[in-house]
Design a protein around this motif. Structure first.
Motif, PDB file in Angstrom:
ATOM      1  N   VAL A   1     135.832  57.083  42.172  1.00  0.00           N
ATOM      2  CA  VAL A   1     136.954  56.427  42.843  1.00  0.00           C
ATOM      3  C   VAL A   1     136.707  56.394  44.337  1.00  0.00           C
ATOM      4  CG1 VAL A   1     138.598  57.142  41.054  1.00  0.00           C
ATOM      5  CG2 VAL A   1     138.348  58.531  43.124  1.00  0.00           C
ATOM      6  N   VAL A   2     137.359  55.452  45.006  1.00  0.00           N
ATOM      7  CA  VAL A   2     137.329  55.385  46.460  1.00  0.00           C
ATOM      8  C   VAL A   2     138.751  55.631  46.951  1.00  0.00           C
ATOM      9  CG1 VAL A   2     137.665  52.854  46.545  1.00  0.00           C
ATOM     10  CG2 VAL A   2     136.548  54.041  48.451  1.00  0.00           C
ATOM     11  N   LYS A   3     138.883  56.375  48.024  1.00  0.00           N
ATOM     12  CA  LYS A   3     140.189  56.662  48.612  1.00  0.00           C
ATOM     13  C   LYS A   3     140.566  55.527  49.548  1.00  0.00           C
ATOM     14  CE  LYS A   3     141.210  60.658  46.890  1.00  0.00           C
ATOM     15  NZ  LYS A   3     142.514  60.978  46.399  1.00  0.00           N
ATOM     16  N   ALA A   4     141.765  54.966  49.342  1.00  0.00           N
ATOM     17  CA  ALA A   4     142.179  53.779  50.087  1.00  0.00           C
ATOM     18  C   ALA A   4     143.653  53.834  50.443  1.00  0.00           C
ATOM     19  CB  ALA A   4     141.896  52.530  49.248  1.00  0.00           C
ATOM     20  N   LYS A   5     144.004  53.153  51.529  1.00  0.00           N
ATOM     21  CA  LYS A   5     145.399  53.012  51.948  1.00  0.00           C
ATOM     22  C   LYS A   5     145.943  51.713  51.367  1.00  0.00           C
ATOM     23  CE  LYS A   5     144.636  55.059  56.493  1.00  0.00           C
ATOM     24  NZ  LYS A   5     144.751  54.810  57.937  1.00  0.00           N
ATOM     25  N   SER A   6     147.148  51.750  50.837  1.00  0.00           N
ATOM     26  CA  SER A   6     147.767  50.539  50.316  1.00  0.00           C
ATOM     27  C   SER A   6     148.198  49.636  51.466  1.00  0.00           C
ATOM     28  CB  SER A   6     148.982  50.893  49.459  1.00  0.00           C
ATOM     29  OG  SER A   6     149.668  49.723  49.083  1.00  0.00           O
ATOM     30  N   LEU A   7     148.039  48.332  51.297  1.00  0.00           N
ATOM     31  CA  LEU A   7     148.532  47.381  52.296  1.00  0.00           C
ATOM     32  C   LEU A   7     150.059  47.338  52.287  1.00  0.00           C
ATOM     33  CD1 LEU A   7     146.308  44.162  52.189  1.00  0.00           C
ATOM     34  CD2 LEU A   7     146.656  45.705  54.098  1.00  0.00           C
ATOM     35  N   LYS A   8     150.674  47.704  51.169  1.00  0.00           N
ATOM     36  CA  LYS A   8     152.124  47.591  51.007  1.00  0.00           C
ATOM     37  C   LYS A   8     152.889  48.820  51.456  1.00  0.00           C
ATOM     38  CE  LYS A   8     151.894  44.592  46.988  1.00  0.00           C
ATOM     39  NZ  LYS A   8     152.257  44.464  45.581  1.00  0.00           N
ATOM     40  N   ALA A   9     152.330  49.996  51.272  1.00  0.00           N
ATOM     41  CA  ALA A   9     153.114  51.214  51.454  1.00  0.00           C
ATOM     42  C   ALA A   9     152.544  52.113  52.539  1.00  0.00           C
ATOM     43  CB  ALA A   9     153.167  51.981  50.132  1.00  0.00           C
ATOM     44  N   PHE A  10     153.424  52.947  53.062  1.00  0.00           N
ATOM     45  CA  PHE A  10     153.006  53.995  53.979  1.00  0.00           C
ATOM     46  C   PHE A  10     152.733  55.236  53.162  1.00  0.00           C
ATOM     47  CE2 PHE A  10     155.774  51.196  56.430  1.00  0.00           C
ATOM     48  CZ  PHE A  10     154.943  50.904  57.488  1.00  0.00           C
ATOM     49  N   GLY A  11     152.002  56.156  53.709  1.00  0.00           N
ATOM     50  CA  GLY A  11     151.790  57.404  53.004  1.00  0.00           C
ATOM     51  C   GLY A  11     150.329  57.729  52.832  1.00  0.00           C
ATOM     52  N   GLY A  12     150.062  58.426  51.741  1.00  0.00           N
ATOM     53  CA  GLY A  12     148.736  58.960  51.495  1.00  0.00           C
ATOM     54  C   GLY A  12     147.724  57.947  51.019  1.00  0.00           C
ATOM     55  N   LEU A  13     146.643  58.480  50.510  1.00  0.00           N
ATOM     56  CA  LEU A  13     145.540  57.662  50.024  1.00  0.00           C
ATOM     57  C   LEU A  13     145.616  57.529  48.515  1.00  0.00           C
ATOM     58  CD1 LEU A  13     142.646  59.187  52.143  1.00  0.00           C
ATOM     59  CD2 LEU A  13     143.922  57.087  52.580  1.00  0.00           C
ATOM     60  N   ASP A  14     145.332  56.350  48.027  1.00  0.00           N
ATOM     61  CA  ASP A  14     145.313  56.088  46.595  1.00  0.00           C
ATOM     62  C   ASP A  14     143.877  56.120  46.087  1.00  0.00           C
ATOM     63  OD1 ASP A  14     148.101  55.530  46.571  1.00  0.00           O
ATOM     64  OD2 ASP A  14     147.683  53.493  47.272  1.00  0.00           O
ATOM     65  N   PRO A  15     143.662  56.647  44.869  1.00  0.00           N
ATOM     66  CA  PRO A  15     142.322  56.571  44.279  1.00  0.00           C
ATOM     67  C   PRO A  15     142.144  55.233  43.558  1.00  0.00           C
ATOM     68  CG  PRO A  15     143.740  57.904  42.899  1.00  0.00           C
ATOM     69  CD  PRO A  15     144.563  57.474  44.083  1.00  0.00           C
ATOM     70  N   ILE A  16     141.253  54.407  44.043  1.00  0.00           N
ATOM     71  CA  ILE A  16     140.964  53.111  43.438  1.00  0.00           C
ATOM     72  C   ILE A  16     139.662  53.261  42.649  1.00  0.00           C
ATOM     73  CG2 ILE A  16     140.565  50.659  43.884  1.00  0.00           C
ATOM     74  CD1 ILE A  16     143.388  51.767  44.631  1.00  0.00           C
ATOM     75  N   ILE A  17     139.681  52.855  41.395  1.00  0.00           N
ATOM     76  CA  ILE A  17     138.558  53.096  40.484  1.00  0.00           C
ATOM     77  C   ILE A  17     137.428  52.104  40.744  1.00  0.00           C
ATOM     78  CG2 ILE A  17     137.825  53.210  38.070  1.00  0.00           C
ATOM     79  CD1 ILE A  17     140.849  53.766  37.424  1.00  0.00           C
ATOM     80  N   LEU A  18     136.254  52.658  41.039  1.00  0.00           N
ATOM     81  CA  LEU A  18     135.059  51.842  41.167  1.00  0.00           C
ATOM     82  C   LEU A  18     134.318  51.781  39.838  1.00  0.00           C
ATOM     83  CD1 LEU A  18     133.745  53.107  44.616  1.00  0.00           C
ATOM     84  CD2 LEU A  18     134.997  51.000  44.127  1.00  0.00           C
ATOM     85  N   GLU A  19     134.152  52.929  39.207  1.00  0.00           N
ATOM     86  CA  GLU A  19     133.487  52.994  37.904  1.00  0.00           C
ATOM     87  C   GLU A  19     134.255  53.940  37.001  1.00  0.00           C
ATOM     88  OE1 GLU A  19     129.208  53.254  37.681  1.00  0.00           O
ATOM     89  OE2 GLU A  19     129.065  52.828  39.826  1.00  0.00           O
ATOM     90  N   ASP A  20     134.310  53.618  35.716  1.00  0.00           N
ATOM     91  CA  ASP A  20     134.972  54.444  34.717  1.00  0.00           C
ATOM     92  C   ASP A  20     134.071  54.525  33.492  1.00  0.00           C
ATOM     93  OD1 ASP A  20     136.875  56.007  33.505  1.00  0.00           O
ATOM     94  OD2 ASP A  20     138.389  54.441  33.350  1.00  0.00           O
ATOM     95  N   GLY A  21     134.276  55.554  32.694  1.00  0.00           N
ATOM     96  CA  GLY A  21     133.469  55.712  31.498  1.00  0.00           C
ATOM     97  C   GLY A  21     132.143  56.392  31.765  1.00  0.00           C
ATOM     98  N   LEU A  22     132.020  57.072  32.898  1.00  0.00           N
ATOM     99  CA  LEU A  22     130.806  57.816  33.200  1.00  0.00           C
ATOM    100  C   LEU A  22     130.766  59.090  32.364  1.00  0.00           C
ATOM    101  CD1 LEU A  22     131.025  57.509  37.084  1.00  0.00           C
ATOM    102  CD2 LEU A  22     129.562  56.173  35.564  1.00  0.00           C
ATOM    103  N   ALA A  23     129.630  59.722  32.285  1.00  0.00           N
ATOM    104  CA  ALA A  23     129.530  61.009  31.596  1.00  0.00           C
ATOM    105  C   ALA A  23     130.503  61.979  32.262  1.00  0.00           C
ATOM    106  CB  ALA A  23     128.107  61.543  31.665  1.00  0.00           C
ATOM    107  N   SER A  24     131.253  62.708  31.451  1.00  0.00           N
ATOM    108  CA  SER A  24     132.277  63.603  31.971  1.00  0.00           C
ATOM    109  C   SER A  24     131.675  64.759  32.756  1.00  0.00           C
ATOM    110  CB  SER A  24     133.121  64.151  30.817  1.00  0.00           C
ATOM    111  OG  SER A  24     134.166  64.942  31.327  1.00  0.00           O
ATOM    112  N   THR A  25     132.304  65.059  33.895  1.00  0.00           N
ATOM    113  CA  THR A  25     131.895  66.216  34.685  1.00  0.00           C
ATOM    114  C   THR A  25     132.786  67.396  34.323  1.00  0.00           C
ATOM    115  OG1 THR A  25     133.383  65.674  36.504  1.00  0.00           O
ATOM    116  CG2 THR A  25     131.166  64.758  36.611  1.00  0.00           C
ATOM    117  N   THR A  26     132.476  68.542  34.862  1.00  0.00           N
ATOM    118  CA  THR A  26     133.307  69.726  34.656  1.00  0.00           C
ATOM    119  C   THR A  26     134.593  69.559  35.449  1.00  0.00           C
ATOM    120  OG1 THR A  26     132.310  70.853  36.527  1.00  0.00           O
ATOM    121  CG2 THR A  26     131.221  71.137  34.388  1.00  0.00           C
TER     122      THR A  26
END
Length: 153
Positions: free
Chosen positions: A100-125
């Motif tokens: 995921v990449v951490k990003a600020k929403s154009l619509k809202a104030f506040g923290g960072l959202d995790p935006i998914i770049l890749e999914d279905g990778l081998a699971s980590t611990t």
């Protein structure tokens, strides 16, 4: 250089996740199409709206050169532990089966959202790894080309 079969031209509403959109003039932006909870998401890479995002599935406002099927590569020398160092906008984090990449929403104030770049990778611990530097590449069986580099420091 790109071959004619490696890109299309159009609006980001037609771009699929893991497409890079390059500007054709000064009023367009460099955008990476990623994924949010509700569908495709536009993540700005260029300076104008850098590291901000919005849902892009029906967007016909933003246009450019669309390069699908790009890859994300992280710079292993920029690794950090997200539980000990705060993630900044533009940092990528490998968590579970996702990158995921951490990003600020154009619509809202506040923290960072995790935006998914890749999914279905081998699971980590239970551990995560973050990266301050990463790049967008395009590869075929003969060569790999760097299309855009990100430095989130």
């Amino acid at each position: 250089m790109l071959s004619a079969s490696e890109f299309t031209v159009g609006s980001i509403g037609h771009a699929t996740p893991l497409s890079l959109v390059l500007p054709r003039h000064e009023h367009e932006e460099t955008i990476l199409i990623a994924q949010c909870q509700s569908g495709p998401a536009a993540f700005f890479l260029s300076e104008g709206q850098r590291f901000k995002w919005f849902e892009s599935s029906s967007n016909n406002h933003w246009h450019g050169l669309i390069i699908p099927n790009v890859r994300i590569e992280v710079d292993e020398t920029s690794v950090f532990d997200p539980s000990r160092t705060e993630a900044r906008p533009g940092t990528v984090i490998r968590h579970g089966t996702q990158l995921v990449v951490k990003a600020k929403s154009l619509k809202a104030f506040g923290g960072l959202d995790p935006i998914i770049l890749e999914d279905g990778l081998a699971s980590t611990t239970e551990e995560n790894a973050g990266f301050f530097r990463w790049r967008v590449t395009l590869a075929d069986k003969y060569e790999r080309r760097v299309l855009f580099q990100v430095f989130a420091q």
